[in-house]
Design a protein around this motif. Structure first.
Motif, short mmCIF file in Angstrom:
data_model
loop_
_atom_site.label_atom_id
_atom_site.label_comp_id
_atom_site.label_asym_id
_atom_site.label_seq_id
_atom_site.Cartn_x
_atom_site.Cartn_y
_atom_site.Cartn_z
N UNK A 172 0.80 -1.18 0.03
CA UNK A 172 0.10 -0.04 -0.04
C UNK A 172 0.95 1.35 0.02
N UNK A 173 1.94 1.24 0.91
CA UNK A 173 2.69 2.34 0.95
C UNK A 173 3.55 2.54 -0.58
N UNK A 174 3.92 1.45 -1.11
CA UNK A 174 4.58 1.77 -2.18
C UNK A 174 3.79 2.26 -3.45
N UNK A 175 2.49 1.66 -3.04
CA UNK A 175 1.57 2.36 -4.27
C UNK A 175 1.05 3.74 -4.11
N UNK A 176 1.10 4.38 -3.00
CA UNK A 176 1.10 5.57 -2.78
C UNK A 176 2.05 6.53 -3.17
N UNK A 177 3.28 6.03 -2.93
CA UNK A 177 4.60 6.59 -3.16
C UNK A 177 4.87 6.50 -4.93
N UNK A 178 4.50 5.66 -5.65
CA UNK A 178 4.68 5.34 -6.91
C UNK A 178 3.52 6.63 -7.53
N UNK A 179 2.55 6.85 -6.94
CA UNK A 179 1.56 7.58 -7.53
C UNK A 179 1.87 9.19 -7.42
N UNK A 180 2.64 9.55 -6.13
CA UNK A 180 3.52 10.70 -6.03
C UNK A 180 4.56 10.88 -7.24
N UNK A 181 5.47 10.02 -7.37
CA UNK A 181 6.68 9.99 -8.11
C UNK A 181 6.23 10.09 -9.65
N UNK A 182 5.40 9.07 -9.95
CA UNK A 182 5.07 9.04 -11.73
C UNK A 182 4.37 10.32 -11.94
N UNK A 183 3.34 10.89 -11.15
CA UNK A 183 2.80 12.31 -11.39
C UNK A 183 3.88 13.38 -11.53
N UNK A 184 4.59 13.18 -10.54
CA UNK A 184 5.58 14.48 -10.11
C UNK A 184 6.38 14.41 -11.15
N UNK A 185 7.34 13.16 -11.37
CA UNK A 185 8.44 13.25 -12.30
C UNK A 185 7.98 13.79 -13.89
N UNK A 186 6.87 13.44 -14.23
CA UNK A 186 6.60 13.48 -15.45
C UNK A 186 5.91 14.95 -15.78
N UNK A 187 5.39 15.48 -14.49
CA UNK A 187 4.83 16.92 -14.51
C UNK A 187 5.91 17.95 -14.62
N UNK A 188 6.92 17.36 -13.70
CA UNK A 188 8.46 18.20 -13.75
C UNK A 188 9.06 18.14 -15.07
N UNK A 189 9.30 16.78 -15.67
CA UNK A 189 9.99 16.79 -17.01
C UNK A 189 9.49 17.55 -17.92
N UNK A 190 8.17 17.56 -17.96
CA UNK A 190 7.62 18.50 -19.06
C UNK A 190 7.63 20.02 -18.83
#
Length: 401
Positions: free
Chosen positions: A264-282
Motif C-alpha cells: 500500500x505504501x509503495x502504491x501511494x509513493x509511486x502515485x506521487x513519483x510518477x505524476x511528479x516526475x512527468x509533470x516536472x519533466x514536461x
C-alpha cells in the motif's frame, strides 16, 4: 438589391494585393467590404493594444492561448518568407477605400466569438490533433517553396478545406461554415443600401459565401452565429472524478486484500513519483525554471486527484514570479522571427510551462494506472474483488444491525 462582386485572396500573397486594387479600379464600387471585424481592423490600422498579463495568467486557457500564438506565428512566418505581411491585402483595400473616399464595411464576425466557438466546439481529440499538427509545423519550419498564389485557386482551396474538414469537422464548422454565413449576411445587408458592393474575403470563403448569396433562404439565423458556444460535456471533470474513484478503489483493494501495508505504501509513493516526475519533466522541456519544475513535482499528485485544479497553474505562478512577464512581451511575441525567439519571451514561456506541466501530469496519471500492477507485482483481477469483499465484510462488522 445591389450588384455584388467577390474577390478571393490569400492573406500573405503579393498577387492578392494587386488583384484587390485592380478590382476596385475596374468595378468602381460604392462600398468595399473586408473580411475584418472591428477589433482586427483597429489592430491593422493602429496596432493591437496588448492584453494584461494578469488576465492571461488568470484565464487558465493555456492550450488555447498557445494555439492562437502559434497559428499567428506560422501565418507571419509564411508572410516573412514571401515578403508580405499577413493582412496586407486587407490593408491594400482599406488604403484604396480611403484614397477614393469610399465607405468601408467590416463584414466578418468578432474574432473573439469565432475563436471561442472554434475552441469550445472541438472535441478533445480534435484539440489534441490540432496542437500536435501545429507543433510539428513549428518544429519542421515552413516550406519556403510553397506556391502562395495557388492558395487562391478554387481547386486547391477546395482540396485544402476538405482535408481540414476531415481533420477537424467541428473546427471547420466554426472557422469556415459559420463565417461563410455571417459574411454573406453582412454583404446582403450592404447590397440593400448600396448599388455596387465589392467584398474582399479569403479564398476559402468564396464558394460558401456565393452559395448563401445565391440562396439567402439557406442562411441560419444570425443569433445562431453569434451566440456563446454551447458547453460540451465537461469531460475533464468527468475523467477527474473517475481517476479519484479508481485510485480510491485501488488503495482500498490493496489495504484489505492482505498483501501487506508495505505494498500500500509503495502504491501511494509511486502515485506521487510518477505524476511528479512527468509533470516536472514536461516543465523542464518547456524551458521552465527548476523552481517551477519542483513546484509541478510537488503538486502533481494532489492536482491529479482534484478535477478543479491543475499542476500547470501552480508551475505557471512560480514561473511568472521568476520570469517577471510584462505587457511588452506580447509585442515581442508578434515580432519574433523564429519559434525559438518566441520561446524566450517570458510570457510565452510561462504559458508554455503551464500547458506542458498539465500534459505531463495527465500522462503521469494514465501511466500510473497502466503500469502500477506489474510494478507492484499484483494481479488486479484478484486483488480488487478480494479486497473489496474484505472491505464490505469489515464495514458490515461495524454496523449495529
Amino acid at each position: 438589391m445591389g450588384e455584388i462582386r467577390l474577390v478571393g485572396t490569400a492573406h500573405v500573397s503579393e498577387k492578392s494585393i494587386a488583384e484587390v486594387r485592380a478590382a476596385i479600379e475596374e468595378f468602381e464600387p460604392d462600398i468595399v467590404g473586408v473580411e475584418l471585424d472591428a477589433g482586427r481592423y483597429q489592430a491593422l490600422r493602429n496596432g493591437a493594444p496588448p492584453p494584461k498579463v494578469d488576465e492571461v495568467l488568470k484565464g487558465g486557457n493555456f492550450s488555447q492561448i498557445l494555439f492562437q500564438w502559434t497559428l499567428a506565428y506560422l501565418q507571419r512566418k509564411i508572410g516573412m518568407d514571401v515578403g508580405v505581411e499577413p493582412g496586407a491585402e486587407m490593408m491594400a483595400a482599406i488604403d484604396e477605400v480611403e484614397n477614393r473616399g469610399l465607405p468601408l464595411g467590416l463584414i466578418d464576425r468578432d474574432i473573439r466569438i469565432t475563436l471561442s466557438r472554434f475552441w469550445e466546439g472541438m472535441s478533445l481529440w480534435e484539440k489534441v490533433k490540432m496542437l500536435y499538427a501545429l507543433a510539428v509545423s513549428v518544429s519542421g519550419g515552413v516550406d519556403e517553396k510553397v506556391d502562395i498564389d495557388a492558395l487562391t485557386r478554387q481547386d486547391v482551396v477546395s482540396a485544402a478545406l476538405e482535408e481540414f474538414r476531415n481533420f477537424s469537422p467541428n473546427g471547420a464548422k466554426a472557422l469556415i461554415d459559420e463565417r461563410d454565413a455571417y459574411i454573406a449576411r453582412r454583404i446582403l445587408d450592404l447590397s440593400g443600401r448600396y448599388e455596387k458592393v465589392l467584398a474582399v474575403v479569403g479564398a476559402g470563403h468564396v464558394r460558401g459565401v456565393e452559395r448563401y448569396l445565391s440562396s439567402p433562404d439557406l442562411l441560419p439565423p444570425e443569433a445562431a452565429l453569434t451566440a456563446a458556444p454551447k458547453k460540451r460535456y465537461p469531460w475533464g471533470k468527468i475523467i477527474g472524478v473517475l481517476v479519484v474513484a479508481l485510485f480510491t478503489i485501488l488503495l482500498i483493494s490493496i489495504a484489505f486484500s492482505g498483501v501487506g501495508l508495505e505494498v500500500l505504501a509503495w502504491a501511494i509513493l509511486y502515485w506521487v513519483v510518477i505524476n511528479g516526475v512527468l509533470a516536472a519533466g514536461f516543465t523542464i522541456a518547456a524551458g521552465g525554471h527548476p523552481l517551477s519544475a519542483l513546484t509541478a513535482f510537488g503538486v502533481a499528485w494532489m492536482t491529479s486527484l482534484n478535477p478543479l485544479m491543475a499542476a500547470g497553474w501552480f508551475a505557471a505562478i512560480v514561473e511568472a514570479k521568476v520570469r517577471k512577464p510584462s505587457a511588452a512581451d506580447f509585442q515581442r511575441i508578434m515580432d519574433a522571427e523564429t519559434f525559438d525567439e518566441m520561446r524566450k519571451v517570458p510570457i510565452f514561456r510561462v504559458v508554455l510551462v503551464a500547458a506542458l506541466a498539465n500534459v505531463g501530469s495527465t500522462i503521469g496519471t494514465f501511466a500510473y494506472f497502466l503500469f502500477i500492477a506489474p510494478i507492484l507485482g499484483i494481479d488486479p483481477t484478484v486483488i480488487i474483488p478480494q479486497g473489496f469483499a474484505n472491505f464490505v465484510g469489515w464495514l458490515g462488522g461495524l454496523l449495529p444491525f
